[in-house]
Design an enzyme around this catalytic site. Structure first.
Site, mmCIF file in Angstrom:
data_model
loop_
_atom_site.group_PDB
_atom_site.id
_atom_site.type_symbol
_atom_site.label_atom_id
_atom_site.label_comp_id
_atom_site.label_asym_id
_atom_site.label_seq_id
_atom_site.Cartn_x
_atom_site.Cartn_y
_atom_site.Cartn_z
ATOM 1 N N SER A 146 46.465 52.382 63.006
ATOM 2 C CA SER A 146 45.922 51.159 63.595
ATOM 3 C C SER A 146 44.654 50.800 62.844
ATOM 4 O O SER A 146 44.049 51.662 62.177
ATOM 5 C CB SER A 146 45.573 51.431 65.066
ATOM 6 O OG SER A 146 44.739 50.423 65.591
ATOM 7 N N TYR A 159 41.988 56.548 71.827
ATOM 8 C CA TYR A 159 42.921 55.851 70.932
ATOM 9 C C TYR A 159 42.445 55.947 69.484
ATOM 10 O O TYR A 159 43.200 56.332 68.585
ATOM 11 C CB TYR A 159 43.028 54.386 71.372
ATOM 12 C CG TYR A 159 44.026 53.577 70.574
ATOM 13 C CD1 TYR A 159 45.393 53.736 70.777
ATOM 14 C CD2 TYR A 159 43.613 52.631 69.626
ATOM 15 C CE1 TYR A 159 46.316 52.986 70.057
ATOM 16 C CE2 TYR A 159 44.526 51.884 68.910
ATOM 17 C CZ TYR A 159 45.879 52.060 69.130
ATOM 18 O OH TYR A 159 46.793 51.316 68.417
HETATM 19 P P1 NAD Z 1 54.520 48.750 72.910
HETATM 20 O O1 NAD Z 1 53.860 49.320 74.112
HETATM 21 O O2 NAD Z 1 54.930 47.331 72.883
HETATM 22 O O3 NAD Z 1 55.788 49.626 72.511
HETATM 23 C C1 NAD Z 1 55.689 51.006 72.361
HETATM 24 C C2 NAD Z 1 57.037 51.636 72.611
HETATM 25 O O4 NAD Z 1 56.820 53.054 72.620
HETATM 26 C C3 NAD Z 1 57.597 51.252 73.995
HETATM 27 O O5 NAD Z 1 58.995 51.002 73.909
HETATM 28 C C4 NAD Z 1 57.305 52.479 74.831
HETATM 29 O O6 NAD Z 1 58.250 52.696 75.892
HETATM 30 C C5 NAD Z 1 57.379 53.589 73.794
HETATM 31 N N1 NAD Z 1 56.666 54.788 74.220
HETATM 32 C C6 NAD Z 1 55.458 54.859 74.824
HETATM 33 N N2 NAD Z 1 55.183 56.132 75.132
HETATM 34 C C7 NAD Z 1 56.232 56.877 74.688
HETATM 35 C C8 NAD Z 1 56.538 58.256 74.741
HETATM 36 N N3 NAD Z 1 55.706 59.145 75.298
HETATM 37 N N4 NAD Z 1 57.718 58.662 74.213
HETATM 38 C C9 NAD Z 1 58.586 57.778 73.648
HETATM 39 N N5 NAD Z 1 58.348 56.458 73.603
HETATM 40 C C10 NAD Z 1 57.183 56.011 74.119
HETATM 41 O O7 NAD Z 1 53.503 49.046 71.711
HETATM 42 P P2 NAD Z 1 53.456 48.408 70.236
HETATM 43 O O8 NAD Z 1 52.431 47.346 70.227
HETATM 44 O O9 NAD Z 1 54.822 48.062 69.763
HETATM 45 O O10 NAD Z 1 52.842 49.632 69.422
HETATM 46 C C11 NAD Z 1 53.620 50.423 68.557
HETATM 47 C C12 NAD Z 1 52.686 51.245 67.682
HETATM 48 O O11 NAD Z 1 51.831 50.371 66.945
HETATM 49 C C13 NAD Z 1 51.763 52.167 68.483
HETATM 50 O O12 NAD Z 1 51.605 53.392 67.793
HETATM 51 C C14 NAD Z 1 50.441 51.399 68.517
HETATM 52 O O13 NAD Z 1 49.327 52.246 68.666
HETATM 53 C C15 NAD Z 1 50.475 50.737 67.148
HETATM 54 N N6 NAD Z 1 49.604 49.556 67.083
HETATM 55 C C16 NAD Z 1 49.838 48.462 67.854
HETATM 56 C C17 NAD Z 1 48.970 47.374 67.766
HETATM 57 C C18 NAD Z 1 49.177 46.134 68.582
HETATM 58 O O14 NAD Z 1 48.339 45.235 68.521
HETATM 59 N N7 NAD Z 1 50.273 45.987 69.325
HETATM 60 C C19 NAD Z 1 47.870 47.415 66.904
HETATM 61 C C20 NAD Z 1 47.656 48.550 66.130
HETATM 62 C C21 NAD Z 1 48.524 49.614 66.228
#
Ligand code: NAD
Length: 263
Positions: A146, A159
């Site tokens: 991230s 985080y």
């Molecule tokens: P999201 O919450 O939309 O989706 C995450 C998915 O992971 C969901 O389907 C959820 O059910 C699953 N998940 C959560 N905990 C879990 C577990 N213990 N075991 C298995 N599955 C699990 O999140 P996102 O925005 O798609 O984020 C995905 C990745 O990108 C993450 O690592 C997040 O930190 C990173 N990220 C996201 C953003 C953002 O702005 N959305 C920014 C930087 C980094």
């Protein structure tokens, strides 16, 4: 091979995406499916996984909590058996973790964030790397970090700690596995438009006593391009890393964020 041919994702790649039923993970999985890959997704959310598999009957998948090693071992074993190997591991699953000052955070929330975001990366790597070593198809790992893995992020310390740790894990592993032809990179999304960011902004607005609109404006003001990125922007980078054009890219923390200047 021409330069344009190098930019194509080879067909038939065997790909495992954690947290692949929704959000960025689902967009990555869908991108690989469109490119003719075999895709296995695991997710803790059974309902989201059912929905994903209904929309994509060709995709394989199982419910798994990535923060538990037995679940990771089972998912990797099942994926490698069903697809007859593994070429790409996308360690995407992650949670936002708690928002608040350090002395207001509860230890179980800290631990759950470390388990889900960081320990999961280790568990999946530990079980997937032997399969990647045998791939012979430009194998690689994408570790989802991230912008909070290159900048400090006040009130989101658990985080940020996990996302910086992922970069250290990636850098070390790229050097460890490079001689065996396995590449490891981290992708660092910035502020990704979507329901997760809506939740993050709402939680932060509440923690700082602001309204949601003011908080959103603050977020955009930190981004040089003054706009959020999309899940498709992140998926495109992950797919690019699977092409021959990226065969010499390893050990990198690659930001896709419109240049977030501070958090
Ligand atoms: P999201 O919450 O939309 O989706 C995450 C998915 O992971 C969901 O389907 C959820 O059910 C699953 N998940 C959560 N905990 C879990 C577990 N213990 N075991 C298995 N599955 C699990 O999140 P996102 O925005 O798609 O984020 C995905 C990745 O990108 C993450 O690592 C997040 O930190 C990173 N990220 C996201 C953003 C953002 O702005 N959305 C920014 C930087 C980094």
């Amino acid at each position: 091979m021409s330069i344009i041919q190098r930019l194509l994702v080879p067909r038939g790649l065997k790909v495992l995406v954690t947290g692949g039923a929704a959000g960025i993970g689902a967009t990555i999985a869908e991108g690989f499916l469109e490119a003719g890959a075999h895709v296995y997704v695991c997710d803790i959310d059974a309902q989201a996984l059912d929905g994903f598999r209904q929309r994509h009957p060709d995709a394989l998948g199982a419910v798994a909590d990535v923060g538990r090693e037995e679940a990771a071992a089972h998912a990797v074993g099942e994926a490698a058996q069903a697809m007859d190997g593994l070429d790409v591991l996308v360690n995407n699953a992650g949670i936002a973790g708690p928002t608040g000052g350090i002395d207001a955070l509860a230890a179980p929330d800290w631990e759950r964030t470390i388990d889900t975001n960081l320990n999961s990366q280790f568990y999946f790597l530990r079980h997937a790397v032997p399969h990647l070593r045998r791939s012979g198809r430009n194998p690689h790992v994408v570790a989802m970090s991230s912008v909070a893995g290159r900048l400090g992020y006040p009130f989101r310390t658990p985080y940020a700690a996990t996302k910086w740790a992922i970069v250290g894990l990636m850098k070390s592993l790229a050097a460890e596995l490079g001689p065996e032809g396995v590449r490891v990179n981290a992708v660092l999304p910035g502020v990704v438009a979507g329901p997760r960011m809506d939740r993050v902004i709402a939680a932060r607005a509440q923690a700082l006593g602001l309204d949601d609109t003011a908080m959103r404006e603050q977020y955009l003001g930190k981004i040089s391009l003054r706009r959020m990125v999309s899940a498709e922007d992140i998926a495109a980078m992950v797919l690019f890393l699977s092409t021959a054009a990226a065969a010499n890219i390893t050990g990198q923390a690659i930001s896709v964020d419109g240049n977030v200047e501070y958090l």
